[in-house]
Design a protein around this motif. Structure first.
Motif, mmCIF file in Angstrom:
data_model
loop_
_atom_site.group_PDB
_atom_site.id
_atom_site.type_symbol
_atom_site.label_atom_id
_atom_site.label_comp_id
_atom_site.label_asym_id
_atom_site.label_seq_id
_atom_site.Cartn_x
_atom_site.Cartn_y
_atom_site.Cartn_z
ATOM 1 N N MET A 43 -91.519 113.471 -3.933
ATOM 2 C CA MET A 43 -92.718 112.914 -2.811
ATOM 3 C C MET A 43 -92.572 113.534 -1.450
ATOM 4 N N THR A 44 -93.711 113.282 -0.758
ATOM 5 C CA THR A 44 -93.731 114.010 0.555
ATOM 6 C C THR A 44 -94.013 112.741 1.295
ATOM 7 N N LEU A 45 -92.831 112.515 2.234
ATOM 8 C CA LEU A 45 -93.211 111.460 3.211
ATOM 9 C C LEU A 45 -93.779 112.045 4.575
ATOM 10 N N TYR A 46 -94.725 111.157 5.155
ATOM 11 C CA TYR A 46 -95.403 111.471 6.281
ATOM 12 C C TYR A 46 -95.096 110.864 7.471
ATOM 13 N N TYR A 47 -94.822 111.031 8.645
ATOM 14 C CA TYR A 47 -94.136 110.380 9.702
ATOM 15 C C TYR A 47 -94.994 110.716 11.128
ATOM 16 N N ASN A 49 -94.674 110.311 15.086
ATOM 17 C CA ASN A 49 -93.416 109.689 16.037
ATOM 18 C C ASN A 49 -92.162 109.467 15.305
ATOM 19 N N GLY A 50 -91.883 109.982 14.285
ATOM 20 C CA GLY A 50 -90.673 109.637 13.447
ATOM 21 C C GLY A 50 -90.771 108.329 12.778
ATOM 22 N N ALA A 51 -91.833 107.760 12.345
ATOM 23 C CA ALA A 51 -91.761 106.437 11.950
ATOM 24 C C ALA A 51 -92.574 106.492 10.552
ATOM 25 N N HIS A 52 -92.322 106.149 9.366
ATOM 26 C CA HIS A 52 -93.273 106.343 8.133
ATOM 27 C C HIS A 52 -94.554 105.603 8.470
ATOM 28 N N ALA A 53 -95.627 106.747 7.943
ATOM 29 C CA ALA A 53 -96.850 106.397 8.020
ATOM 30 C C ALA A 53 -97.924 106.263 6.701
ATOM 31 N N GLY A 54 -96.796 107.428 5.841
ATOM 32 C CA GLY A 54 -97.612 107.624 4.523
ATOM 33 C C GLY A 54 -96.985 108.488 3.503
ATOM 34 N N THR A 55 -97.296 108.297 2.397
ATOM 35 C CA THR A 55 -96.566 109.200 1.028
ATOM 36 C C THR A 55 -97.472 109.939 0.198
ATOM 37 N N TRP A 56 -97.312 111.021 -0.190
ATOM 38 C CA TRP A 56 -98.249 111.643 -1.170
ATOM 39 C C TRP A 56 -97.443 112.165 -2.294
ATOM 40 N N GLN A 57 -97.662 111.721 -3.408
ATOM 41 C CA GLN A 57 -96.864 112.142 -4.653
ATOM 42 C C GLN A 57 -97.795 112.430 -5.882
ATOM 43 N N SER A 58 -97.717 113.625 -6.352
ATOM 44 C CA SER A 58 -98.549 113.779 -7.711
ATOM 45 C C SER A 58 -100.104 113.435 -7.552
ATOM 46 N N GLY A 59 -100.676 113.728 -6.643
ATOM 47 C CA GLY A 59 -102.009 113.469 -6.630
ATOM 48 C C GLY A 59 -102.441 111.933 -6.007
ATOM 49 N N GLY A 60 -101.498 111.166 -6.156
ATOM 50 C CA GLY A 60 -101.653 109.767 -5.249
ATOM 51 C C GLY A 60 -100.834 109.946 -4.104
ATOM 52 N N ALA A 61 -101.592 108.930 -3.082
ATOM 53 C CA ALA A 61 -101.301 108.877 -1.959
ATOM 54 C C ALA A 61 -101.774 107.590 -1.096
ATOM 55 N N CYS A 62 -100.942 107.231 -0.212
ATOM 56 C CA CYS A 62 -101.119 105.995 0.747
ATOM 57 C C CYS A 62 -100.963 106.276 2.138
ATOM 58 N N ILE A 63 -101.758 105.562 2.894
ATOM 59 C CA ILE A 63 -101.493 105.364 4.481
ATOM 60 C C ILE A 63 -101.420 104.291 4.853
ATOM 61 N N TYR A 64 -100.500 103.742 5.424
ATOM 62 C CA TYR A 64 -100.433 102.313 5.931
ATOM 63 C C TYR A 64 -101.603 102.291 7.166
ATOM 64 N N SER A 65 -101.649 101.047 7.369
ATOM 65 C CA SER A 65 -102.601 100.698 8.285
ATOM 66 C C SER A 65 -102.019 100.973 9.651
ATOM 67 N N ASN A 66 -102.947 101.268 10.884
ATOM 68 C CA ASN A 66 -102.412 101.733 12.076
ATOM 69 C C ASN A 66 -101.444 100.426 12.746
ATOM 70 N N GLU A 67 -101.824 99.062 12.358
ATOM 71 C CA GLU A 67 -101.040 98.184 12.841
ATOM 72 C C GLU A 67 -99.547 98.064 12.142
ATOM 73 N N THR A 68 -99.508 98.664 10.938
ATOM 74 C CA THR A 68 -97.956 98.997 10.272
ATOM 75 C C THR A 68 -97.663 99.787 11.140
ATOM 76 N N ILE A 69 -98.140 100.914 10.911
ATOM 77 C CA ILE A 69 -97.379 102.376 11.685
ATOM 78 C C ILE A 69 -97.151 102.048 13.090
ATOM 79 N N GLU A 70 -97.820 101.476 13.865
ATOM 80 C CA GLU A 70 -97.156 100.833 15.133
ATOM 81 C C GLU A 70 -96.078 99.899 15.199
ATOM 82 N N SER A 71 -95.999 99.197 14.027
ATOM 83 C CA SER A 71 -94.830 98.439 13.960
ATOM 84 C C SER A 71 -93.726 99.345 13.454
ATOM 85 N N HIS A 72 -93.804 100.180 12.568
ATOM 86 C CA HIS A 72 -92.690 100.799 12.165
ATOM 87 C C HIS A 72 -92.315 101.645 13.523
ATOM 88 N N ILE A 73 -93.202 102.375 14.454
ATOM 89 C CA ILE A 73 -92.877 102.982 15.301
ATOM 90 C C ILE A 73 -91.754 102.201 16.428
#
Length: 85
Positions: A43-47, A49-73
């Motif tokens: 899988m490919t993990l996307y960050y 500012n160094g915090a997990h924002a989304g994932t792509w794997q075999s054609g399926g993907a997800c992006i966290y909400s902006n609120e969740t991304i900011e919480s991760h940061i």
């Protein structure tokens, strides 16, 4: 009930996903990616500012909400500050 921690979840080509994560999260942000293999699945993990924002794997993907991304940061920054002491 909708999953409010995700702002995108579905099937998408990798290149289209990369364009989408830039569109959704802003091209002025530091976006990086890293390939990870878990239980034999690649899988490919996307960050942002160094915090997990989304994932792509075999054609399926997800992006966290902006609120969740900011919480991760914010969590990442708190950990960095604690380790710096």
């Amino acid at each position: 009930m909708a999953n409010t921690t995700m702002q995108f979840k579905g099937k998408i080509k990798k290149r289209e996903f990369e364009e989408k994560i830039i569109d959704v999260c802003g091209e002025d942000r530091e976006i990086s990616s890293r390939i990870n293999v878990e239980e034999g699945k690649r899988m490919t993990l996307y960050y942002i500012n160094g915090a997990h924002a989304g994932t792509w794997q075999s054609g399926g993907a997800c992006i966290y909400s902006n609120e969740t991304i900011e919480s991760h940061i914010a969590s990442k920054l708190r950990i960095q500050n604690l380790l710096a002491k």
